[in-house]
Design a protein around this motif. Structure first.
Motif, PDB file in Angstrom:
ATOM      1  N   THR A  33     -66.549 -33.526  55.209  1.00 52.51           N
ATOM      2  CA  THR A  33     -66.490 -33.468  53.742  1.00 52.51           C
ATOM      3  C   THR A  33     -67.704 -34.191  53.162  1.00 52.51           C
ATOM      4  N   MET A  34     -67.881 -33.990  51.852  1.00 48.93           N
ATOM      5  CA  MET A  34     -68.877 -34.777  51.124  1.00 48.93           C
ATOM      6  C   MET A  34     -68.181 -35.825  50.259  1.00 48.93           C
ATOM      7  N   GLY A  35     -66.910 -36.078  50.532  1.00 44.71           N
ATOM      8  CA  GLY A  35     -66.192 -37.109  49.780  1.00 44.71           C
ATOM      9  C   GLY A  35     -65.711 -36.614  48.426  1.00 44.71           C
ATOM     10  N   GLY A  40     -57.240 -30.532  47.991  1.00 44.90           N
ATOM     11  CA  GLY A  40     -57.764 -29.492  48.887  1.00 44.90           C
ATOM     12  C   GLY A  40     -58.241 -30.101  50.203  1.00 44.90           C
ATOM     13  N   HIS A  41     -59.012 -31.183  50.103  1.00 38.90           N
ATOM     14  CA  HIS A  41     -59.481 -31.856  51.320  1.00 38.90           C
ATOM     15  C   HIS A  41     -58.295 -32.406  52.120  1.00 38.90           C
ATOM     16  N   LEU A  42     -57.346 -33.020  51.414  1.00 42.89           N
ATOM     17  CA  LEU A  42     -56.225 -33.664  52.123  1.00 42.89           C
ATOM     18  C   LEU A  42     -55.382 -32.613  52.850  1.00 42.89           C
ATOM     19  N   PHE A 150     -62.559 -26.174  58.215  1.00 41.44           N
ATOM     20  CA  PHE A 150     -63.353 -25.948  57.003  1.00 41.44           C
ATOM     21  C   PHE A 150     -62.522 -25.096  56.055  1.00 41.44           C
ATOM     22  N   GLY A 151     -62.637 -25.356  54.755  1.00 38.84           N
ATOM     23  CA  GLY A 151     -61.783 -24.673  53.789  1.00 38.84           C
ATOM     24  C   GLY A 151     -62.262 -23.267  53.461  1.00 38.84           C
ATOM     25  N   GLU A 152     -61.310 -22.387  53.199  1.00 42.00           N
ATOM     26  CA  GLU A 152     -61.646 -21.039  52.731  1.00 42.00           C
ATOM     27  C   GLU A 152     -62.188 -21.071  51.311  1.00 42.00           C
ATOM     28  N   LYS A 153     -62.070 -22.200  50.641  1.00 40.01           N
ATOM     29  CA  LYS A 153     -62.697 -22.372  49.324  1.00 40.01           C
ATOM     30  C   LYS A 153     -64.178 -21.988  49.395  1.00 40.01           C
ATOM     31  N   ASP A 154     -64.854 -22.435  50.467  1.00 37.75           N
ATOM     32  CA  ASP A 154     -66.258 -22.091  50.682  1.00 37.75           C
ATOM     33  C   ASP A 154     -66.281 -21.013  51.766  1.00 37.75           C
ATOM     34  N   TYR A 155     -65.914 -19.810  51.344  1.00 38.79           N
ATOM     35  CA  TYR A 155     -65.591 -18.758  52.305  1.00 38.79           C
ATOM     36  C   TYR A 155     -66.814 -18.355  53.132  1.00 38.79           C
ATOM     37  N   LEU A 179     -57.254 -21.967  50.757  1.00 40.40           N
ATOM     38  CA  LEU A 179     -57.822 -22.451  49.484  1.00 40.40           C
ATOM     39  C   LEU A 179     -56.705 -23.060  48.624  1.00 40.40           C
ATOM     40  N   ILE A 180     -56.880 -24.303  48.241  1.00 44.19           N
ATOM     41  CA  ILE A 180     -55.870 -25.008  47.431  1.00 44.19           C
ATOM     42  C   ILE A 180     -56.305 -24.976  45.954  1.00 44.19           C
ATOM     43  N   ARG A 181     -55.327 -24.658  45.096  1.00 44.99           N
ATOM     44  CA  ARG A 181     -55.610 -24.527  43.659  1.00 44.99           C
ATOM     45  C   ARG A 181     -54.876 -25.594  42.853  1.00 44.99           C
ATOM     46  N   ALA A 187     -59.474 -23.293  41.450  1.00 43.62           N
ATOM     47  CA  ALA A 187     -59.688 -23.810  42.810  1.00 43.62           C
ATOM     48  C   ALA A 187     -60.045 -25.298  42.729  1.00 43.62           C
ATOM     49  N   ALA A 188     -59.332 -26.133  43.490  1.00 51.35           N
ATOM     50  CA  ALA A 188     -59.642 -27.572  43.482  1.00 51.35           C
ATOM     51  C   ALA A 188     -61.062 -27.778  43.999  1.00 51.35           C
ATOM     52  N   SER A 189     -61.830 -28.612  43.314  1.00 50.95           N
ATOM     53  CA  SER A 189     -63.222 -28.869  43.710  1.00 50.95           C
ATOM     54  C   SER A 189     -63.667 -30.215  43.179  1.00 50.95           C
TER      55      SER A 189
END
Ligand code: AMP
Length: 285
Positions: A33-35, A40-42, A150-155, A179-181, A187-189
């Motif tokens: 992660t980049m913190g 979504g990260h959790l 790795f998350g599907e958020k960044d597909y 992907l968590i919303r 989308a959580a970001s």
């Protein structure tokens, strides 16, 4: 004081910890992660816990994946809060190197992935996926995990990582995380923190536009027409501009003309100074 999770900052210290785990017979998972961690990260940490009994979360705002004029300097850095959030997950360790540890003086190598990394994000952010592929290769070689997620958020990023891990025979399983919303569908970001209240309301229409596009494509609307209408919907909702709305093959990310297989819509739109990414599965009926 709430509990926070242990941190190591050098590759050597990371390897020492992992060596100890290996000697005790544990499996190891890595969550890069980049913190500025959010739910979504959790969720990635919880998902990888099904496959690994020791979990490293790396936190590194990687300079080489940011282009000129992008938000490297202002990217949120919240390590203390991040470590507290991780304390309530199955994470075992944070790896938080500084830039000099990752890119010592004289550093001169790059992992460049052809094909899949040249489209969409790759075409608009030259060098971005070189930076991602290089730092992820380093993290995998530093931690030598059994599995990384790795998350599907960044597909597209996930697809690029699967490509070079396979091409370079890196012995790690790559998992994709759902992907968590947020409750309103955004989308959580970490970058959502840049949005004003008003922009945040407009941002919530992104998910609606992609849901509408998905329904139209499934009901037989011409794909180019559906993409065009989604762009128009985003602009009239208050987005400043749309970088792309593209219905693609879910593996090669090549554009699709017909829904003759399952597909994915990938989209990026801008609001204020913020670039928002979203994507959605379009299953063939
Ligand atoms: P980042 O810190 O934004 O680079 O993201 C670190 C990892 O978390 C990447 O694998 C992202 O795809 C993933 N991630 C970020 N946001 C989400 C989300 N909303 N749902 C699932 N995964 C996410």
């Amino acid at each position: 004081m709430s509990k926070s999770i242990p941190v190591v900052r050098s590759v050597q210290a990371l390897r020492n910890v992992v060596k100890g785990w290996r000697e005790e017979g544990h499996s190891v998972g890595l969550v890069p992660t980049m913190g500025a961690l959010h739910h979504g990260h959790l969720s990635l940490v919880r998902a990888i816990a099904e496959k690994a009994d020791r979990i490293i979360v790396s936190i590194f705002v990687n300079p080489t994946q940011f282009g000129e004029g992008e938000d490297f300097d202002k990217y949120p850095r919240t390590e203390t809060e991040d470590r507290k959030k991780l304390a309530s997950t199955p994470a075992s360790l944070v790896f938080a190197p500084n830039a000099r540890e990752m890119y010592p003086s004289g550093f001169a190598s790059k992992v460049n992935v052809g094909g899949i990394s040249e489209r969409l994000e790759g075409a608009l952010r030259p060098g971005h996926f070189d930076g991602v592929a290089t730092v992820v290769s380093k993290l995998l070689l530093q931690a030598m995990p059994d599995v990384a997620i790795f998350g599907e958020k960044d597909y597209q990023q996930l697809a690029v990582i699967r490509r070079f891990v396979s091409d370079l025979n890196i012995p790690v399983e790559i998992m994709g995380g759902t992907l968590i919303r947020e409750a309103d569908g955004l989308a959580a970001s970490s970058r959502n923190a840049y949005l004003t209240d008003q922009e945040r309301q407009v941002a919530a229409t992104f998910n609606i536009a992609l849901n509408e596009l998905t329904a139209k494509v499934q009901n037989g609307t011409d794909i180019r027409q559906a993409e065009k209408e989604a762009c128009e919907a985003l602009l009239s909702a208050g987005f400043l501009s749309v970088d792309y709305v593209a219905v693609v093959d879910p593996e090669s990310l090549e554009p699709l003309d017909r829904l003759d297989r399952n597909a994915r819509v990938l989209a990026v739109a801008r609001i204020g100074g913020v670039r928002l990414l979203d994507n959605m599965a379009i299953n063939k009926a």
